[in-house]
Design an enzyme around this catalytic site. Structure first.
Site, PDB file in Angstrom:
ATOM      1  N   LYS A   6       2.769-104.443  -5.759  1.00  0.00           N
ATOM      2  CA  LYS A   6       3.685-103.327  -5.523  1.00  0.00           C
ATOM      3  C   LYS A   6       5.032-103.599  -6.175  1.00  0.00           C
ATOM      4  O   LYS A   6       5.605-102.760  -6.862  1.00  0.00           O
ATOM      5  CB  LYS A   6       3.910-103.176  -4.013  1.00  0.00           C
ATOM      6  CG  LYS A   6       3.467-101.858  -3.469  1.00  0.00           C
ATOM      7  CD  LYS A   6       3.773-101.763  -1.986  1.00  0.00           C
ATOM      8  CE  LYS A   6       2.764-100.843  -1.346  1.00  0.00           C
ATOM      9  NZ  LYS A   6       3.032-100.523   0.025  1.00  0.00           N
ATOM     10  N   THR A  27       9.465 -97.608  13.286  1.00  0.00           N
ATOM     11  CA  THR A  27       9.358 -96.997  14.615  1.00  0.00           C
ATOM     12  C   THR A  27       8.740 -98.029  15.555  1.00  0.00           C
ATOM     13  O   THR A  27       7.590 -98.429  15.365  1.00  0.00           O
ATOM     14  CB  THR A  27       8.488 -95.729  14.544  1.00  0.00           C
ATOM     15  OG1 THR A  27       9.088 -94.847  13.599  1.00  0.00           O
ATOM     16  CG2 THR A  27       8.388 -95.059  15.905  1.00  0.00           C
ATOM     17  N   LEU A  67      12.738 -88.811   8.425  1.00  0.00           N
ATOM     18  CA  LEU A  67      12.307 -88.109   7.205  1.00  0.00           C
ATOM     19  C   LEU A  67      10.851 -87.663   7.328  1.00  0.00           C
ATOM     20  O   LEU A  67      10.051 -88.261   8.050  1.00  0.00           O
ATOM     21  CB  LEU A  67      12.494 -88.991   5.963  1.00  0.00           C
ATOM     22  CG  LEU A  67      11.675 -90.280   5.790  1.00  0.00           C
ATOM     23  CD1 LEU A  67      10.257 -90.032   5.347  1.00  0.00           C
ATOM     24  CD2 LEU A  67      12.365 -91.185   4.794  1.00  0.00           C
ATOM     25  N   ASN A  81       9.212 -87.075  17.816  1.00  0.00           N
ATOM     26  CA  ASN A  81       7.862 -86.874  17.276  1.00  0.00           C
ATOM     27  C   ASN A  81       6.920 -86.281  18.327  1.00  0.00           C
ATOM     28  O   ASN A  81       6.095 -85.414  18.021  1.00  0.00           O
ATOM     29  CB  ASN A  81       7.301 -88.191  16.735  1.00  0.00           C
ATOM     30  CG  ASN A  81       7.733 -88.441  15.295  1.00  0.00           C
ATOM     31  OD1 ASN A  81       8.451 -87.621  14.706  1.00  0.00           O
ATOM     32  ND2 ASN A  81       7.317 -89.547  14.725  1.00  0.00           N
ATOM     33  N   CYS A  93       2.277 -90.810  11.390  1.00  0.00           N
ATOM     34  CA  CYS A  93       3.244 -90.983  12.483  1.00  0.00           C
ATOM     35  C   CYS A  93       2.946 -90.245  13.780  1.00  0.00           C
ATOM     36  O   CYS A  93       2.911 -90.869  14.840  1.00  0.00           O
ATOM     37  CB  CYS A  93       4.636 -90.639  11.978  1.00  0.00           C
ATOM     38  SG  CYS A  93       5.175 -91.918  10.830  1.00  0.00           S
TER      39      CYS A  93
HETATM   40  P1  NAD Z   1       4.079 -98.172   4.773  1.00  0.00           P
HETATM   41  O1  NAD Z   1       2.818 -98.734   5.300  1.00  0.00           O
HETATM   42  O2  NAD Z   1       4.032 -97.102   3.754  1.00  0.00           O
HETATM   43  O3  NAD Z   1       4.949 -99.365   4.142  1.00  0.00           O
HETATM   44  C1  NAD Z   1       5.169-100.590   4.765  1.00  0.00           C
HETATM   45  C2  NAD Z   1       5.482-101.637   3.678  1.00  0.00           C
HETATM   46  O4  NAD Z   1       5.852-102.859   4.302  1.00  0.00           O
HETATM   47  C3  NAD Z   1       4.294-101.957   2.767  1.00  0.00           C
HETATM   48  O5  NAD Z   1       4.675-101.799   1.419  1.00  0.00           O
HETATM   49  C4  NAD Z   1       3.981-103.433   3.082  1.00  0.00           C
HETATM   50  O6  NAD Z   1       3.505-104.136   1.955  1.00  0.00           O
HETATM   51  C5  NAD Z   1       5.342-103.920   3.532  1.00  0.00           C
HETATM   52  N1  NAD Z   1       5.302-105.153   4.340  1.00  0.00           N
HETATM   53  C6  NAD Z   1       4.483-105.450   5.377  1.00  0.00           C
HETATM   54  N2  NAD Z   1       4.765-106.683   5.834  1.00  0.00           N
HETATM   55  C7  NAD Z   1       5.790-107.168   5.099  1.00  0.00           C
HETATM   56  C8  NAD Z   1       6.515-108.384   5.092  1.00  0.00           C
HETATM   57  N3  NAD Z   1       6.236-109.374   5.952  1.00  0.00           N
HETATM   58  N4  NAD Z   1       7.502-108.555   4.187  1.00  0.00           N
HETATM   59  C9  NAD Z   1       7.784-107.573   3.301  1.00  0.00           C
HETATM   60  N5  NAD Z   1       7.126-106.394   3.258  1.00  0.00           N
HETATM   61  C10 NAD Z   1       6.135-106.196   4.137  1.00  0.00           C
HETATM   62  O7  NAD Z   1       4.908 -97.717   6.031  1.00  0.00           O
HETATM   63  P2  NAD Z   1       5.861 -96.425   6.166  1.00  0.00           P
HETATM   64  O8  NAD Z   1       5.058 -95.188   6.201  1.00  0.00           O
HETATM   65  O9  NAD Z   1       6.987 -96.556   5.195  1.00  0.00           O
HETATM   66  O10 NAD Z   1       6.429 -96.661   7.649  1.00  0.00           O
HETATM   67  C11 NAD Z   1       7.310 -97.721   7.945  1.00  0.00           C
HETATM   68  C12 NAD Z   1       7.847 -97.513   9.348  1.00  0.00           C
HETATM   69  O11 NAD Z   1       8.659 -96.332   9.382  1.00  0.00           O
HETATM   70  C13 NAD Z   1       6.781 -97.293  10.419  1.00  0.00           C
HETATM   71  O12 NAD Z   1       7.206 -97.885  11.623  1.00  0.00           O
HETATM   72  C14 NAD Z   1       6.726 -95.785  10.577  1.00  0.00           C
HETATM   73  O13 NAD Z   1       6.313 -95.394  11.857  1.00  0.00           O
HETATM   74  C15 NAD Z   1       8.177 -95.417  10.368  1.00  0.00           C
HETATM   75  N6  NAD Z   1       8.374 -94.056   9.852  1.00  0.00           N
HETATM   76  C16 NAD Z   1       7.577 -93.583   8.870  1.00  0.00           C
HETATM   77  C17 NAD Z   1       7.795 -92.301   8.354  1.00  0.00           C
HETATM   78  C18 NAD Z   1       6.913 -91.733   7.285  1.00  0.00           C
HETATM   79  O14 NAD Z   1       7.059 -90.552   6.982  1.00  0.00           O
HETATM   80  N7  NAD Z   1       6.001 -92.481   6.690  1.00  0.00           N
HETATM   81  C19 NAD Z   1       8.863 -91.543   8.834  1.00  0.00           C
HETATM   82  C20 NAD Z   1       9.677 -92.068   9.840  1.00  0.00           C
HETATM   83  C21 NAD Z   1       9.428 -93.338  10.341  1.00  0.00           C
HETATM   84  C1  UGA Z   2       6.883 -86.296  10.918  1.00  0.00           C
HETATM   85  C2  UGA Z   2       8.220 -85.762  11.431  1.00  0.00           C
HETATM   86  O1  UGA Z   2       8.354 -84.391  11.057  1.00  0.00           O
HETATM   87  C3  UGA Z   2       9.379 -86.585  10.855  1.00  0.00           C
HETATM   88  O2  UGA Z   2      10.603 -86.129  11.404  1.00  0.00           O
HETATM   89  C4  UGA Z   2       9.163 -88.049  11.215  1.00  0.00           C
HETATM   90  O3  UGA Z   2      10.169 -88.854  10.631  1.00  0.00           O
HETATM   91  C5  UGA Z   2       7.823 -88.500  10.705  1.00  0.00           C
HETATM   92  O4  UGA Z   2       6.777 -87.665  11.261  1.00  0.00           O
HETATM   93  C6  UGA Z   2       7.529 -89.898  11.101  1.00  0.00           C
HETATM   94  O5  UGA Z   2       7.944 -90.347  12.145  1.00  0.00           O
HETATM   95  O6  UGA Z   2       6.841 -90.507  10.304  1.00  0.00           O
HETATM   96  P1  UGA Z   2       5.495 -86.082   8.668  1.00  0.00           P
HETATM   97  O7  UGA Z   2       4.417 -86.743   9.450  1.00  0.00           O
HETATM   98  O8  UGA Z   2       5.834 -86.605   7.331  1.00  0.00           O
HETATM   99  O9  UGA Z   2       6.862 -86.117   9.519  1.00  0.00           O
HETATM  100  O10 UGA Z   2       5.117 -84.549   8.447  1.00  0.00           O
HETATM  101  P2  UGA Z   2       5.323 -83.206   9.270  1.00  0.00           P
HETATM  102  O11 UGA Z   2       5.884 -82.201   8.353  1.00  0.00           O
HETATM  103  O12 UGA Z   2       6.034 -83.414  10.535  1.00  0.00           O
HETATM  104  O13 UGA Z   2       3.824 -82.796   9.574  1.00  0.00           O
HETATM  105  C7  UGA Z   2       3.026 -83.572  10.453  1.00  0.00           C
HETATM  106  C8  UGA Z   2       1.702 -82.899  10.676  1.00  0.00           C
HETATM  107  O14 UGA Z   2       1.868 -81.718  11.453  1.00  0.00           O
HETATM  108  C9  UGA Z   2       0.988 -82.462   9.403  1.00  0.00           C
HETATM  109  O15 UGA Z   2      -0.385 -82.761   9.517  1.00  0.00           O
HETATM  110  C10 UGA Z   2       1.203 -80.969   9.352  1.00  0.00           C
HETATM  111  O16 UGA Z   2       0.182 -80.282   8.683  1.00  0.00           O
HETATM  112  C11 UGA Z   2       1.214 -80.626  10.827  1.00  0.00           C
HETATM  113  N1  UGA Z   2       1.970 -79.376  11.138  1.00  0.00           N
HETATM  114  C12 UGA Z   2       3.303 -79.327  10.919  1.00  0.00           C
HETATM  115  C13 UGA Z   2       1.303 -78.306  11.686  1.00  0.00           C
HETATM  116  O17 UGA Z   2       0.076 -78.343  11.904  1.00  0.00           O
HETATM  117  N2  UGA Z   2       2.014 -77.169  12.001  1.00  0.00           N
HETATM  118  C14 UGA Z   2       3.358 -77.091  11.804  1.00  0.00           C
HETATM  119  O18 UGA Z   2       3.939 -76.028  12.134  1.00  0.00           O
HETATM  120  C15 UGA Z   2       4.017 -78.190  11.242  1.00  0.00           C
END
Ligand code: NAD
Ligand code: UGA
Length: 479
Positions: free
Chosen positions: A35, A122, A192, A257, A309
């Site tokens: 990566k 999270t 986000l 969430n 999430c």
């Molecule tokens: P992800 O799985 O896409 O990425 C995690 C990264 O961490 C990977 O690239 C992995 O290689 C790296 N990693 C793991 N162990 C490591 C280590 N020891 N040292 C360095 N790197 C390491 O995860 P994500 O979707 O970005 O989510 C991260 C966190 O943010 C989660 O807790 C998730 O719940 C939260 N979150 C995600 C979203 C989202 O939209 N994906 C939004 C809000 C919050």
């Molecule tokens: C969601 C939250 O919206 C973010 O604020 C949060 O940071 C994130 O989870 C997280 O904690 O990771 P995300 O999962 O990227 O974001 O996408 P959303 O747009 O929230 O959609 C989530 C799911 O709900 C999707 O499967 C979407 O299709 C569904 N959805 C959304 C519905 O079925 N109906 C709606 O009206 C909206």
């Protein structure tokens, strides 16, 4: 400001690239060498609109760097973000092993400079204190090793016990070096959405920081100042800056969430009642959404919620409640309604086609939502499983997945390269993900290629009238 972001996934990479765009020096650390090497060459591990340009810009300016070397990242930074994954375990609890490993390692590399360690992953309520403890443990282990292996250390006196060290400033000190880790842990939950992650980062509804350290809070405020006061071309009113205690910040993330997931399950339940009573859920959502106390967003009925999430965070909150002796009945129902929503779609296909064995079903869209390549907990996957169990053949076309190497969970699915090929000989099409490109498909042509011109719009996103005129039989959700 100098910042390290550990974990370059959807959250870490977006956070790092956006902070670099705002003028901070950012070093992104990931333990996946492939990566990091790709990122150093400008190759992104994920699909997120606008991110590639931002990463390119940051790399060119030198403000954004990538490494596998955690020590370099930490020692060159004042603020260290933990943004590693916290996927769900079968029990519903989040798997915290990545956070744990990173926290310990951070402790091993802390030096005398004060640092803010930011939990952006999270994590369950109470994790801030836990991370603090792990960092201290890591620091103590490293100091113990340094002390026992250093030639010079032989003459030193160890003051205090590394095993029992607690609290800032309460850590043991090596007599000669006066070493002492000096840090605060803050919670800074991320809100986000995938697919609009960059917009959400630059234009958040609020920024939440949980901490009891005025110094850490001030540094965080300084870090986010360009976003808070909309500098550097960011438009709009000032962004609300919400300071809470650690546990409340952690709970805000889960509660947000859980509320959004509940809102979707609520409208899906209304949709199911609409279907039986002859009402149209889209009109109902528009009607109730105009009430400012309700709001129209997250009231789109369909296949339900998936992604990396909502499923894991709702499960984790249910589990946390159970750990404290409380049964979260509303959240359980939220999950149940969501799971059944996918089953209902299969029943709709059964009603229309009767026997599914030997039928070919084409899925338009595979990702859990549009504008992402993320397949984690995508509703398409459970749909595929249901359909295959019933003996149907499943084909699929997705604007991003089809052209990528992503095939996890798709072993028995024929992944087509375009919608026309998908439609060929299908008994039904199901629109699973509301990609923009599906708005402008030639549905007349698709209908002519199908064995039976049946389309289920499982996201209620297409113009029914136009589809009917194109010769399709159309079904949806909640009408
Ligand atoms: P992800 O799985 O896409 O990425 C995690 C990264 O961490 C990977 O690239 C992995 O290689 C790296 N990693 C793991 N162990 C490591 C280590 N020891 N040292 C360095 N790197 C390491 O995860 P994500 O979707 O970005 O989510 C991260 C966190 O943010 C989660 O807790 C998730 O719940 C939260 N979150 C995600 C979203 C989202 O939209 N994906 C939004 C809000 C919050
Ligand atoms: C969601 C939250 O919206 C973010 O604020 C949060 O940071 C994130 O989870 C997280 O904690 O990771 P995300 O999962 O990227 O974001 O996408 P959303 O747009 O929230 O959609 C989530 C799911 O709900 C999707 O499967 C979407 O299709 C569904 N959805 C959304 C519905 O079925 N109906 C709606 O009206 C909206």
């Amino acid at each position: 400001m100098h910042v390290a972001v550990i974990g370059t996934g959807y959250v870490g990479l977006v956070t790092g690239a956006c902070l670099a765009h705002l003028g901070h020096h950012v070093i992104c650390v990931d333990n996946n060498p492939a990566k990091v090497e790709g990122l150093q060459r400008g190759r992104l591990p994920i699909y997120e609109p606008g991110l590639e340009e931002l990463v390119r810009e940051g790399s060119a300016s030198g403000l954004l760097q990538f490494t596998t070397h955690l020590q370099t990242g930490i020692q060159s930074s004042q603020v260290v973000f933990i943004a590693v994954g916290t996927p769900a375990l079968p029990s519903g609890d989040p798997d915290l092993r990545y956070v744990e490993a990173v926290a310990r390692e951070i402790g091993q590399h802390l030096d005398e400079q004060y640092r803010v360690i930011v939990n952006k992953s999270t994590v369950p309520i109470g994790s801030g204190d836990w991370v603090r403890m792990l960092i201290l443990d890591g620091a103590a282990e490293a100091a113990k090793q340094r002390f026992s292996s250093s030639e010079e250390g032989k003459g030193e006196t160890l003051l205090g016990d590394p095993e029992t060290a607690t609290g800032q400033g309460g850590v043991f000190t090596l007599d000669e070096s006066r070493w002492m880790p000096h840090f605060d842990v803050v919670s800074n939950p991320e809100f986000l959405r995938e697919g609009s992650a960059i917009h959400d980062t630059f234009h958040p509804d609020r920024i939440v920081v949980g901490s009891d350290s005025p110094r850490a809070i001030q540094i965080m405020q300084q870090l986010y100042e360009p976003i808070l006061s909309r500098q550097g071309g960011l438009a709009g009113d000032p962004v609300p800056w919400v300071v809470t205690d650690l546990a409340s910040a952690e709970m805000i993330k889960y509660a947000a969430n859980a509320f959004l997931a509940t809102k979707i399950s609520f409208i899906n339940e209304i949709a199911n009642i609409c279907e039986r009573t002859g009402a149209d859920v889209t009109q109902v959502a528009d009607g109730i959404g105009l009430d400012k106390r309700i709001g129209r967003s997250f009231l789109n009925a369909g296949l339900g919620w998936g992604g990396s999430c909502f499923p894991k965070d709702v499960a984790a909150l249910i589990q946390t409640a159970a750990d404290y002796g409380y049964e979260a009945r509303l959240l359980r129902a939220t999950v149940e309604v969501n799971q059944e929503q996918r089953q209902r779609l299969v029943e709709k296909l059964q009603q229309a086609l009767k026997v599914l064995k030997g039928k070919t079903i084409g899925l338009l869209g595979l990702t859990f939502k549009p504008n992402t390549d993320d397949m984690r907990d995508a509703p398409s996957l459970s749909l595929i499983e249901h359909l295959r169990k019933l003996g149907a053949k499943v084909k699929a076309y997705d604007p991003v997945v089809s052209g990528s190497g992503i095939r996890e969970g798709l072993a028995h699915v024929v992944v087509e390269t375009d919608a026309l090929r998908l439609a060929q000989d299908c008994d039904a099409l199901v629109l699973v993900t509301e990609w923009q490109e599906f708005q402008t498909l030639d549905y007349g042509r698709l209908a002519s290629l199908m064995r039976r011109p049946l389309l289920i719009d499982a996201r209620n996103c297409l113009d029914r009238q136009a589809l009917r005129q194109a010769g399709m039989t159309v079904l949806g959700v909640g009408w």
